[in-house]
Scaffold this motif. Structure first.
Motif, mmCIF file in Angstrom:
data_model
loop_
_atom_site.group_PDB
_atom_site.id
_atom_site.type_symbol
_atom_site.label_atom_id
_atom_site.label_comp_id
_atom_site.label_asym_id
_atom_site.label_seq_id
_atom_site.Cartn_x
_atom_site.Cartn_y
_atom_site.Cartn_z
ATOM 1 N N THR A 31 4.416 -1.590 -1.303
ATOM 2 C CA THR A 31 4.872 -0.655 -0.280
ATOM 3 C C THR A 31 5.196 0.713 -0.861
ATOM 4 O O THR A 31 5.683 1.588 -0.154
ATOM 5 N N ARG A 53 -0.201 3.365 -1.708
ATOM 6 C CA ARG A 53 0.396 2.049 -1.939
ATOM 7 C C ARG A 53 -0.643 0.941 -1.945
ATOM 8 O O ARG A 53 -0.481 -0.053 -2.652
ATOM 9 N N ARG A 101 8.749 4.479 -1.675
ATOM 10 C CA ARG A 101 8.371 3.556 -0.621
ATOM 11 C C ARG A 101 7.972 4.382 0.594
ATOM 12 O O ARG A 101 8.776 5.167 1.112
#
Length: 126
Positions: A31, A53, A101
């Motif tokens: 992520t 990601r 993230r």
């Protein structure tokens, strides 16, 4: 929270190849967008390469490394690699990986990242 540890740096000669790694622990690494940056003595930290990601889209590279460096990731092993070929003395720097993230995008600026590793030294002799 994710922890990043770089490894694989060292002393090489001009024209050689080297692969540095960024190992992540903690939360689900898939992520996180990841980037590589470098900082030479007396210079600002600069962008080197970025990967999304998923790693599914074309990575971004600084013009100075395009065609010589390749960023890749293995989300099963939680590792991002930077393969460096045809190294030049001007590639000498401490190389850092960074992560954030986020959605499936690539981030090419240092302020876009939340987590940083401690860096690994790459020295290229002429």
């Amino acid at each position: 929270q994710v922890q990043l540890v770089e490894s694989g740096g060292g002393l090489v000669q001009a024209g050689d190849s080297l692969r540095v790694s960024c190992a992540a622990s903690g939360r689900v690494f898939s992520t996180y967008a990841v980037g590589w940056f470098r900082q030479a003595p007396g210079k600002d930290r600069e962008f080197v390469a970025a990967i999304s990601r998923s790693g599914g889209s074309t990575a971004n590279y600084a013009d100075s490394v395009k065609g010589r460096f390749t960023i890749s990731r293995d989300n099963v092993k939680n590792v991002v690699y930077l393969q460096m070929n045809s190294l030049k003395p001007e590639d000498t720097a401490v190389y850092y990986c960074a992560a954030r993230r986020t959605i499936d995008v690539k981030i090419t600026y240092s302020s876009g990242y939340e987590h940083w590793g401690q860096g690994t030294q790459v020295t290229v002799s002429s």
